[in-house]
Design a protein around this motif. Structure first.
Motif, mmCIF file in Angstrom:
data_model
loop_
_atom_site.group_PDB
_atom_site.id
_atom_site.type_symbol
_atom_site.label_atom_id
_atom_site.label_comp_id
_atom_site.label_asym_id
_atom_site.label_seq_id
_atom_site.Cartn_x
_atom_site.Cartn_y
_atom_site.Cartn_z
ATOM 1 N N GLN A 1 0.642 -1.259 0.180
ATOM 2 C CA GLN A 1 -0.010 0.107 0.008
ATOM 3 C C GLN A 1 0.739 1.071 -0.106
ATOM 4 O OE1 GLN A 1 -3.010 -0.064 2.798
ATOM 5 N NE2 GLN A 1 -3.656 -2.381 2.508
ATOM 6 N N LEU A 2 2.136 1.092 -0.109
ATOM 7 C CA LEU A 2 3.121 2.225 0.011
ATOM 8 C C LEU A 2 3.414 2.478 -1.472
ATOM 9 C CD1 LEU A 2 5.632 1.174 2.503
ATOM 10 C CD2 LEU A 2 3.709 3.123 2.851
ATOM 11 N N PRO A 3 3.678 3.738 -1.766
ATOM 12 C CA PRO A 3 4.499 3.970 -3.210
ATOM 13 C C PRO A 3 5.395 2.966 -3.430
ATOM 14 C CG PRO A 3 4.087 5.983 -1.904
ATOM 15 C CD PRO A 3 3.851 4.957 -0.868
ATOM 16 N N ASP A 4 5.609 3.011 -4.755
ATOM 17 C CA ASP A 4 6.701 2.017 -5.376
ATOM 18 C C ASP A 4 8.241 2.102 -4.806
ATOM 19 O OD1 ASP A 4 4.779 0.698 -6.724
ATOM 20 O OD2 ASP A 4 5.272 1.582 -8.712
ATOM 21 N N TRP A 5 8.460 3.358 -4.582
ATOM 22 C CA TRP A 5 9.877 3.503 -4.326
ATOM 23 C C TRP A 5 9.937 3.377 -2.664
ATOM 24 C CZ3 TRP A 5 11.041 7.412 -0.528
ATOM 25 C CH2 TRP A 5 9.844 8.379 -0.373
ATOM 26 N N LEU A 6 8.791 3.689 -2.149
ATOM 27 C CA LEU A 6 9.351 3.402 -0.571
ATOM 28 C C LEU A 6 8.995 1.775 -0.427
ATOM 29 C CD1 LEU A 6 6.756 5.895 1.593
ATOM 30 C CD2 LEU A 6 9.324 5.212 1.727
ATOM 31 N N GLN A 7 8.213 1.162 -1.119
ATOM 32 C CA GLN A 7 8.209 -0.386 -1.240
ATOM 33 C C GLN A 7 9.817 -0.936 -1.126
ATOM 34 O OE1 GLN A 7 5.351 -2.670 -3.166
ATOM 35 N NE2 GLN A 7 4.057 -0.838 -3.639
ATOM 36 N N SER A 8 10.699 -0.164 -2.282
ATOM 37 C CA SER A 8 11.990 -0.624 -2.393
ATOM 38 C C SER A 8 12.893 -0.659 -1.170
ATOM 39 C CB SER A 8 12.472 -0.024 -3.633
ATOM 40 O OG SER A 8 11.641 -0.293 -4.642
ATOM 41 N N VAL A 9 12.591 0.830 -0.646
ATOM 42 C CA VAL A 9 13.092 0.967 0.851
ATOM 43 C C VAL A 9 12.880 0.068 1.760
ATOM 44 C CG1 VAL A 9 13.704 2.730 2.448
ATOM 45 C CG2 VAL A 9 13.385 3.483 0.055
ATOM 46 N N ALA A 10 11.568 -0.205 1.965
ATOM 47 C CA ALA A 10 11.003 -1.016 3.135
ATOM 48 C C ALA A 10 11.916 -2.310 3.010
ATOM 49 C CB ALA A 10 9.614 -1.043 2.868
ATOM 50 N N THR A 11 11.725 -2.817 1.800
ATOM 51 C CA THR A 11 12.436 -4.147 1.760
ATOM 52 C C THR A 11 13.987 -4.458 1.872
ATOM 53 O OG1 THR A 11 12.908 -3.857 -0.488
ATOM 54 C CG2 THR A 11 10.672 -5.033 -0.122
ATOM 55 N N VAL A 12 14.524 -3.369 2.166
ATOM 56 C CA VAL A 12 15.937 -3.240 2.608
ATOM 57 C C VAL A 12 15.963 -3.042 4.039
ATOM 58 C CG1 VAL A 12 16.655 -2.810 0.377
ATOM 59 C CG2 VAL A 12 16.677 -1.172 2.115
ATOM 60 N N THR A 13 15.112 -2.861 4.853
ATOM 61 C CA THR A 13 15.128 -2.931 6.295
ATOM 62 C C THR A 13 15.054 -4.155 6.993
ATOM 63 O OG1 THR A 13 12.847 -2.707 6.599
ATOM 64 C CG2 THR A 13 13.906 -0.552 5.959
ATOM 65 N N PRO A 14 15.940 -4.496 8.023
ATOM 66 C CA PRO A 14 15.743 -5.638 8.709
ATOM 67 C C PRO A 14 14.715 -6.092 9.011
ATOM 68 C CG PRO A 14 17.703 -4.386 9.291
ATOM 69 C CD PRO A 14 17.173 -3.509 8.698
ATOM 70 N N LEU A 15 13.576 -4.919 9.458
ATOM 71 C CA LEU A 15 12.218 -5.010 10.381
ATOM 72 C C LEU A 15 11.382 -5.566 9.299
ATOM 73 C CD1 LEU A 15 10.500 -4.951 12.656
ATOM 74 C CD2 LEU A 15 9.942 -2.436 11.860
ATOM 75 N N TRP A 16 11.518 -5.388 8.103
ATOM 76 C CA TRP A 16 10.430 -6.007 7.164
ATOM 77 C C TRP A 16 10.945 -7.436 6.804
ATOM 78 C CZ3 TRP A 16 11.854 -8.447 2.237
ATOM 79 C CH2 TRP A 16 10.463 -8.733 1.588
ATOM 80 N N HIS A 17 11.976 -7.780 7.061
ATOM 81 C CA HIS A 17 12.322 -9.351 6.807
ATOM 82 C C HIS A 17 11.688 -9.973 8.043
ATOM 83 C CE1 HIS A 17 14.814 -9.079 3.301
ATOM 84 N NE2 HIS A 17 15.304 -8.033 3.637
ATOM 85 N N ALA A 18 12.053 -9.369 9.156
ATOM 86 C CA ALA A 18 11.465 -10.071 10.490
ATOM 87 C C ALA A 18 9.997 -10.172 10.448
ATOM 88 C CB ALA A 18 11.970 -9.054 11.527
ATOM 89 N N VAL A 19 9.164 -9.168 9.944
ATOM 90 C CA VAL A 19 7.925 -9.019 10.098
ATOM 91 C C VAL A 19 7.277 -9.875 9.058
ATOM 92 C CG1 VAL A 19 5.773 -7.663 9.178
ATOM 93 C CG2 VAL A 19 7.691 -6.709 10.798
ATOM 94 N N GLU A 20 7.926 -10.103 7.963
ATOM 95 C CA GLU A 20 7.549 -11.228 6.992
ATOM 96 C C GLU A 20 7.793 -12.476 7.593
ATOM 97 O OE1 GLU A 20 6.713 -10.862 3.239
ATOM 98 O OE2 GLU A 20 5.598 -9.411 4.244
#
Length: 259
Positions: A197-216
């Motif tokens: 639900q984020l803009p595409d560029w923010l999705q790309s930023v989110a996927t390199v954060t450690p927290l995103w990997h932990a949440v997934e």
């Protein structure tokens, strides 16, 4: 890592924490639990009236939120242990200098710091998981299974945070990291809503954060939902972040304390 020395550091931290745990109980345990109740059951009752996010239509919001919020709370605990606690040991109390001058050494100090952080994050994860299970958001088995993920994201946060703090002379940079790094990661790494639900560029930023990997990874374990990447890649990413951060921490501690 000097294991005997590291255990001595853990013992010292445990003795100190036994005297001050009440001061951190609210932020570490009570606040995340209240947040889960307010967001999951309060706001969640409104969210559940909608169609639901794509891929999660059959899931209540509190069930969606619980695994992500556990990971986010563990991340915040790791960030706290790697920031003001470290600069206190470096500059304010200077007890790190005493530890390094003892047989414990730099390796024992660094190893003990990370072991203690893992134990602190484990406590936060277990208590939060128990509250989530009591609310019916996740099963008791899932609550226990999420604890190792909490430790992973806690370590993957504390290691680079400690390395960053090792060279700080004041808290201004730490405040900026929390304001522009930790808080945005907490809000926009998928814990509260899918990053689609984020803009595409923010999705790309989110996927390199450690927290995103932990949440997934947490939602995969707790709810059985397929994550974007295989589980081993999420785990590998978090381990890599920790290893790199730990290596930098040891190098920077050695340079600053062994003078």
């Amino acid at each position: 890592m000097q294991v005997p020395g590291a255990l001595r550091v853990v013992e010292a931290n445990a003795i100190a924490y036994r005297r001050v745990w009440k001061g951190s109980a609210f932020s570490s345990f009570v606040t995340p639990a209240l947040f889960l109740v307010a967001m999951g059951l309060g706001l969640g009752s409104l969210v559940d009236r909608g169609a639901g996010a794509p891929g999660f239509e059959d899931l209540s919001y509190v069930a969606f939120l619980a695994p992500g919020l556990l990971a986010a709370s563990a991340m915040q605990s790791g960030a706290a242990e790697g920031s003001f606690q470290v600069i206190a040991g470096m500059k304010w109390t200077r007890n790190y200098h005493s530890v390094v001058a003892s047989p414990v050494g730099t390796g024992g100090l660094v190893g003990g710091h990370f072991i203690w952080t893992g134990l602190r994050v484990l406590m936060v994860s277990v208590i939060f998981g128990a509250v989530a299970a009591a609310l019916g958001a996740i099963s008791p088995v899932a609550a226990l299974a999420l604890a190792p993920i909490g430790i992973l994201i806690g370590l993957a946060t504390v290691a680079p945070m400690t390395a960053f703090t090792a060279n700080r002379e004041n808290t201004e940079a730490l405040t900026a990291v929390f304001r522009f790094g930790i808080t945005p990661m907490y809000l926009f790494s998928g814990a509260f809503f899918p990053i689609t639900q984020l803009p595409d560029w923010l999705q790309s930023v989110a996927t390199v954060t450690p927290l995103w990997h932990a949440v997934e990874l947490a939602r995969r374990v707790a709810l059985g939902y397929d994550s974007t990447l295989p589980a081993w890649q999420h785990v590998g990413y978090l381990v890599l972040v920790f290893v790199v951060g730990a290596a930098l921490t040891y190098r920077l501690f050695s340079r600053r304390l062994n003078v």
